[in-house]
Motif scaffolding. Structure first.
Motif, PDB file in Angstrom:
ATOM      1  N   UNK A 217       1.340  -1.217  -0.300  1.00  0.00           N
ATOM      2  CA  UNK A 217       0.344   0.423   0.315  1.00  0.00           C
ATOM      3  C   UNK A 217       0.806   1.307  -0.085  1.00  0.00           C
ATOM      4  N   UNK A 218       1.851   1.530   0.686  1.00  0.00           N
ATOM      5  CA  UNK A 218       2.739   2.618   0.738  1.00  0.00           C
ATOM      6  C   UNK A 218       3.480   3.414  -0.407  1.00  0.00           C
ATOM      7  N   UNK A 219       3.953   1.582  -1.131  1.00  0.00           N
ATOM      8  CA  UNK A 219       3.977   1.595  -2.862  1.00  0.00           C
ATOM      9  C   UNK A 219       3.012   2.324  -3.867  1.00  0.00           C
ATOM     10  N   UNK A 220       2.191   2.000  -3.711  1.00  0.00           N
ATOM     11  CA  UNK A 220       1.063   2.221  -4.980  1.00  0.00           C
ATOM     12  C   UNK A 220       0.474   4.013  -4.121  1.00  0.00           C
ATOM     13  N   UNK A 221       0.902   3.991  -2.972  1.00  0.00           N
ATOM     14  CA  UNK A 221       0.864   6.262  -2.505  1.00  0.00           C
ATOM     15  C   UNK A 221       1.455   6.824  -3.302  1.00  0.00           C
ATOM     16  N   UNK A 222       3.229   6.351  -2.703  1.00  0.00           N
ATOM     17  CA  UNK A 222       3.957   6.712  -3.527  1.00  0.00           C
ATOM     18  C   UNK A 222       4.424   6.960  -4.881  1.00  0.00           C
ATOM     19  N   UNK A 223       3.636   5.677  -5.280  1.00  0.00           N
ATOM     20  CA  UNK A 223       3.982   6.125  -6.871  1.00  0.00           C
ATOM     21  C   UNK A 223       2.809   6.638  -7.388  1.00  0.00           C
TER      22      UNK A 223
END
Length: 540
Positions: A383-389
């Protein structure tokens, strides 16, 4: 319905049917019926409650220890080790009267001196606790922590006798009793800490006073707890708790669905599976007093310029997050979460790409030209990756700026934040106690959890005034002004959204009720009685 009185032949048939039913049920547990299995998702950075800072560590500690008070179902402080307390001198003195039947796991009684030692250890600058500021309401606590005084007898906490603890405050604080629910205020044994040093929290060394005992800690793999037979509120129904450290969410969910875990939460549910798991038995969605934010390290270019920080905030469309995360997130441009005094949706910067570009141009970077390479860091989860991207794309599209992404495992990430922080970092904050003071103090100039390096004397002053104010309307006005500094004027952080905790509990169990602070409290967990287990007991 099965009959209970049978012939030998029918008894054998029942046993066969029982075995078939159990083999078809992924939640059936024919062995270790009193074992409860959860997933921590990662290694706790510390089980020393003077040093712990994260929810993983606190979820373990909360089952090993109890303090003066705890929250009841309405999130009001209720007695635990303290049987009662007196608030004196207009709120500047509090006398806690302790129970005399609470014991440590080695049989010694828990006394007021254990709390005095723990609180002063938290404040001692040699401990280097990031949470020392949580007790700065005590007389001389801040001065002691900053080395301005060295005599800890001047700090406003003292054991008057074995079961009486006196607390003296700089000013009345409407929330202070709630502070004593927080794990960092729990008692500690001086003799154990001094004997074993940094190893005092290992299973062979630690002494605790809570419902469970630390039986084993296989670092990076598993923690096991066992029921404390001498727990003063009664031995838990569950004999053993197994705490796995499975970081891969799809693996953790598969383990649950195969009956190898009994409880999972957001840390174990992949984003793409969230719509499906809402239909599973035992599913619950609990809105949290928890915010998700990005922080700027403001003493580094280009984020030493507030125009750049504002441009980065105005370029984010927060309405996207519930759509890409599927977990009940609520967009937020202010910091104090819904359900808490001080929440104000009118505070913060709204999505405005033209204004964002204007500010970036004014700061010397028209259409992003000449903007230096900067890094956004986050700890490794899907989820952190999705938000960051998603945010990386918004900044590229709306500002013409390409931000490099960097992800790291949780313990490494925390160390990096303290030693060599990136330009922008991801963190979340869940309530330690349900008062705006807890959220707002995070960014004071003396907070050990303030990784932005931002300081504002007016902000600190407003929080001090709000702490001593008991009238809700006046407190609201003070927090409004402080939030405008934090989220509009100075903007050391970008609030993004507040969260909802998705949980799934094995239907065979009951007694696990997460509240809006999401503490994993297991002492009331027990196995439900069911017909199959009743039949099995009859056939023994």
């Amino acid at each position: 319905m099965f009959a209970l009185k049978t012939s030998k032949g029918r008894r054998a048939a029942f046993l066969l049917a029982l075995l078939i039913l159990c083999s078809c049920n992924p939640f059936a547990q024919t062995k270790n019926e009193k074992t409860f299995r959860v997933n921590l998702s990662t290694e706790p950075p510390s089980l020393d409650w003077s040093l712990a800072t994260d929810h993983v560590s606190f979820n373990v500690i909360a089952n090993l220890m109890v303090g003066l008070t705890e929250f009841d179902k309405s999130l009001k402080p209720a007695p635990v080790v303290a049987k009662s307390w007196d608030v004196l001198e207009g709120g500047k003195k509090i006398i806690f009267h302790l129970r005399d039947d609470v014991t440590w796991s080695d049989g010694q009684k828990v006394g007021a001196h254990d709390f005095e030692y723990s609180w002063k250890r938290l404040l001692n600058p040699k401990t280097a606790s990031e949470y020392a500021y949580i007790l700065f309401d005590l007389v001389n606590a801040e001065a002691y922590n900053q080395g301005k005084i060295t005599d800890d007898s001047l700090v406003g906490v003292k054991a008057k006798d074995d079961f009486t603890l006196e607390v003296r405050l700089n000013h009345p604080a409407s929330y202070f009793i709630a502070v004593t629910t927080f794990e960092v205020t729990y008692p500690q044994r001086r003799d154990i800490v001094e004997k074993f040093g940094t190893k005092w929290t290992e299973p062979d060394n630690i002494v605790t006073n809570g419902p469970f005992l630390l039986s084993s800690w296989k670092h990076e793999n598993e923690i096991q707890l066992k029921a404390n037979p001498n727990y003063f509120l009664g031995k838990p129904a569950i004999e053993r708790v197994e705490m796995a450290m499975v970081g891969e969410k799809s693996t953790a969910l598969a383990m649950y669905e195969r009956g190898r875990l009994d409880f999972i939460d957001n840390d174990s549910i992949p984003i793409f599976e969230k719509p499906r798991v809402t239909k599973l038995p035992g599913f619950k969605a609990v809105p949290q007093l928890r915010g998700y934010y990005y922080g700027f390290v403001i003493d580094r270019k280009p984020f030493d310029d507030v125009r750049v920080r504002k441009a980065f905030s105005l370029a984010i469309d927060r309405k996207v997050f519930p759509k890409i995360l599927h977990g009940g997130e609520r967009p937020a441009s202010c910091w104090i979460p819904p359900g808490m005094l001080g929440h104000n949706t009118k505070i913060g910067l709204s999505y405005n790409p033209p204004e964002a570009r204007r500010l970036l141009r004014e700061a010397g970077y028209p259409d992003g030209k000449g903007f230096p390479e900067v890094t956004l860091a986050y700890n490794t989860t899907e989820d952190h990756k999705i938000v960051a991207e998603a945010i990386q794309g918004m900044w590229k599209r709306n500002l013409g700026v390409l931000v490099r992404l960097d992800n790291q495992e949780w313990k490494v990430y925390l160390k990096k934040l303290h030693n060599d922080p990136p330009h922008i970092f991801r963190l979340g904050w869940g309530a330690d106690y349900p008062d705006p003071d807890n959220f707002m103090k995070l960014f004071t100039s003396v907070s050990g959890n303030n990784n932005t390096r931002w300081k504002n004397p007016r902000y600190d002053q407003l929080l001090e005034l709000a702490a001593g104010e008991f009238g809700e309307k006046k407190r609201q006005r003070l927090y409004d002004e402080a939030q405008r500094i934090l989220c509009e004027t100075d903007l050391p952080i970008l609030p993004l959204f507040t969260t909802t905790e998705y949980t799934i509990l094995n239907p065979r169990f009951t007694g696990l009720e997460l509240n809006s602070m999401a503490r994993l409290l297991l002492r009331d967990v027990k196995r439900k009685e069911n017909k199959l287990s009743a039949i099995r007991d009859q056939l023994k």
